[in-house]
Design a protein around this motif. Structure first.
Motif, PDB file in Angstrom:
ATOM      1  N   PHE A  51      -2.240 -13.320   1.849  1.00 48.19           N
ATOM      2  CA  PHE A  51      -2.994 -12.202   2.421  1.00 48.19           C
ATOM      3  C   PHE A  51      -4.074 -11.666   1.486  1.00 48.19           C
ATOM      4  O   PHE A  51      -4.951 -10.927   1.927  1.00 48.19           O
ATOM      5  CB  PHE A  51      -2.041 -11.060   2.787  1.00 48.19           C
ATOM      6  CG  PHE A  51      -1.007 -11.431   3.816  1.00 48.19           C
ATOM      7  CD1 PHE A  51      -1.334 -11.490   5.158  1.00 48.19           C
ATOM      8  CD2 PHE A  51       0.288 -11.735   3.430  1.00 48.19           C
ATOM      9  CE1 PHE A  51      -0.391 -11.825   6.105  1.00 48.19           C
ATOM     10  CE2 PHE A  51       1.252 -12.067   4.367  1.00 48.19           C
ATOM     11  CZ  PHE A  51       0.906 -12.117   5.718  1.00 48.19           C
ATOM     12  N   ASP A  52      -4.007 -12.008   0.204  1.00 42.80           N
ATOM     13  CA  ASP A  52      -4.889 -11.394  -0.790  1.00 42.80           C
ATOM     14  C   ASP A  52      -5.834 -12.411  -1.424  1.00 42.80           C
ATOM     15  O   ASP A  52      -5.568 -13.611  -1.432  1.00 42.80           O
ATOM     16  CB  ASP A  52      -4.066 -10.728  -1.894  1.00 42.80           C
ATOM     17  CG  ASP A  52      -3.141  -9.658  -1.348  1.00 42.80           C
ATOM     18  OD1 ASP A  52      -3.563  -8.926  -0.435  1.00 42.80           O
ATOM     19  OD2 ASP A  52      -1.999  -9.571  -1.835  1.00 42.80           O
ATOM     20  N   ALA A  53      -6.919 -11.889  -1.997  1.00 37.67           N
ATOM     21  CA  ALA A  53      -7.914 -12.747  -2.636  1.00 37.67           C
ATOM     22  C   ALA A  53      -7.452 -13.270  -3.988  1.00 37.67           C
ATOM     23  O   ALA A  53      -8.090 -14.159  -4.546  1.00 37.67           O
ATOM     24  CB  ALA A  53      -9.223 -11.979  -2.795  1.00 37.67           C
ATOM     25  N   ASP A  54      -6.338 -12.753  -4.521  1.00 37.04           N
ATOM     26  CA  ASP A  54      -5.896 -13.184  -5.845  1.00 37.04           C
ATOM     27  C   ASP A  54      -5.195 -14.536  -5.830  1.00 37.04           C
ATOM     28  O   ASP A  54      -4.793 -15.054  -6.884  1.00 37.04           O
ATOM     29  CB  ASP A  54      -4.995 -12.125  -6.482  1.00 37.04           C
ATOM     30  CG  ASP A  54      -3.669 -11.943  -5.739  1.00 37.04           C
ATOM     31  OD1 ASP A  54      -3.452 -12.612  -4.717  1.00 37.04           O
ATOM     32  OD2 ASP A  54      -2.857 -11.112  -6.192  1.00 37.04           O
ATOM     33  N   SER A  61      -2.287 -15.267  -4.370  1.00 41.25           N
ATOM     34  CA  SER A  61      -0.842 -15.207  -4.163  1.00 41.25           C
ATOM     35  C   SER A  61      -0.497 -15.524  -2.706  1.00 41.25           C
ATOM     36  O   SER A  61      -1.308 -15.317  -1.796  1.00 41.25           O
ATOM     37  CB  SER A  61      -0.310 -13.828  -4.551  1.00 41.25           C
ATOM     38  OG  SER A  61      -0.945 -12.821  -3.782  1.00 41.25           O
ATOM     39  N   TYR A  62       0.706 -16.023  -2.488  1.00 42.13           N
ATOM     40  CA  TYR A  62       1.115 -16.421  -1.138  1.00 42.13           C
ATOM     41  C   TYR A  62       2.630 -16.494  -1.052  1.00 42.13           C
ATOM     42  O   TYR A  62       3.341 -16.583  -2.063  1.00 42.13           O
ATOM     43  CB  TYR A  62       0.509 -17.788  -0.767  1.00 42.13           C
ATOM     44  CG  TYR A  62       0.948 -18.901  -1.689  1.00 42.13           C
ATOM     45  CD1 TYR A  62       2.041 -19.716  -1.382  1.00 42.13           C
ATOM     46  CD2 TYR A  62       0.288 -19.130  -2.893  1.00 42.13           C
ATOM     47  CE1 TYR A  62       2.458 -20.715  -2.245  1.00 42.13           C
ATOM     48  CE2 TYR A  62       0.693 -20.121  -3.757  1.00 42.13           C
ATOM     49  CZ  TYR A  62       1.777 -20.908  -3.437  1.00 42.13           C
ATOM     50  OH  TYR A  62       2.204 -21.891  -4.291  1.00 42.13           O
ATOM     51  N   HIS A 117       3.875  -6.668   0.577  1.00 38.40           N
ATOM     52  CA  HIS A 117       2.794  -6.103   1.377  1.00 38.40           C
ATOM     53  C   HIS A 117       3.370  -5.101   2.369  1.00 38.40           C
ATOM     54  O   HIS A 117       4.546  -5.177   2.724  1.00 38.40           O
ATOM     55  CB  HIS A 117       2.033  -7.203   2.130  1.00 38.40           C
ATOM     56  CG  HIS A 117       1.318  -8.152   1.233  1.00 38.40           C
ATOM     57  ND1 HIS A 117       1.964  -9.186   0.579  1.00 38.40           N
ATOM     58  CD2 HIS A 117       0.016  -8.215   0.858  1.00 38.40           C
ATOM     59  CE1 HIS A 117       1.083  -9.849  -0.158  1.00 38.40           C
ATOM     60  NE2 HIS A 117      -0.097  -9.278  -0.009  1.00 38.40           N
ATOM     61  N   CYS A 164      -6.247 -14.512   7.280  1.00 40.84           N
ATOM     62  CA  CYS A 164      -5.493 -14.850   6.082  1.00 40.84           C
ATOM     63  C   CYS A 164      -5.577 -16.349   5.838  1.00 40.84           C
ATOM     64  O   CYS A 164      -6.119 -17.102   6.651  1.00 40.84           O
ATOM     65  CB  CYS A 164      -4.042 -14.400   6.204  1.00 40.84           C
ATOM     66  SG  CYS A 164      -3.176 -15.200   7.549  1.00 40.84           S
TER      67      CYS A 164
END
Length: 214
Positions: A92-95, A97-98, A163, A173
């Motif tokens: 879900f994030d630009a960093d 992570s999943y 989250h 996503c």
């Protein structure tokens, strides 16, 4: 980048009426998990999936036809990737992570979170146990026939413990979908979004595709 749209299915679904969600997913577009990776045997199970979202989570239905089907692991967070296994990775994030969600044909689940395959944080069994699964398996009855199974999953938003997700409406996503079976007589690795990497590794978010929840 490979892309798909996931539509909304109204209704409240639990373990008691998961068959209704399964029927609704049958009516949606099927997406093929057909990139055969890291093997030259030519063996390629037939795999597809349908995906949607509800007010409370993500619904996925996998459809599998394969020569070998094993279901050894029964406990949450067991190494189900050694069995006949389908997987769903989503970030879900630009960093980078999943979450990784992995299921054998029975619906036994393994889940983790991190930025790559190293140092992943296991999602606690009590949380993973909130995922609802409905399995239907038909074993081949003659030579040349394939085992056929499908697996319906409802992954509640609360399982995404890192989250605070209330809805996925109009959300985008990154994700990928897989099929594997490390301990099967014919080990194999298949993906929805291709992974142009020399070494076997599903944990490469740079090759994820995109999901738009519409």
């Amino acid at each position: 980048m490979k892309e798909l749209h996931a539509s909304f299915i109204p209704g409240i679904y639990t373990a008691a009426n998961l068959s209704e969600l399964s029927t609704a997913l049958d009516l949606l577009e099927k997406h093929h998990v057909d990139n055969l990776l890291w093997t030259d045997t030519g063996y390629k199970p037939e795999v597809s999936f349908a995906i949607a979202y509800t007010d409370a989570g993500i619904g996925i239905k996998y459809f599998v036809k394969e020569q070998y089907t094993t279901m050894v692991y029964k406990a949450i967070n067991d190494p189900v990737y050694r069995d006949s296994c389908v997987e769903f990775f989503i970030g879900f994030d630009a960093d980078g992570s999943y979450y990784n969600f992995e299921f054998n044909a029975l619906g036994t689940a393994l889940a983790g979170y991190g930025i790559n395959r190293h140092g992943r944080m296991e999602v606690p069994a009590a949380i993973v146990g909130k995922i609802n699964a409905l399995s239907n398996i038909q074993f081949a009855e003659g030579d040349g026939m394939l085992n056929s199974w499908n697996l319906t999953l409802l992954i509640p938003f609360e399982v995404f413990i890192h989250h605070d997700i209330k809805t996925l409406s109009e959300y985008e996503c990154r994700a990928n979908f897989y099929k594997c079976g490390d301990d099967l007589p014919e080990p194999h690795f298949l993906s929805w979004s291709n992974i142009p990497n020399l070494d076997p590794d599903f944990h490469l978010p740079q090759f994820f595709g995109k999901i738009k929840f519409v």
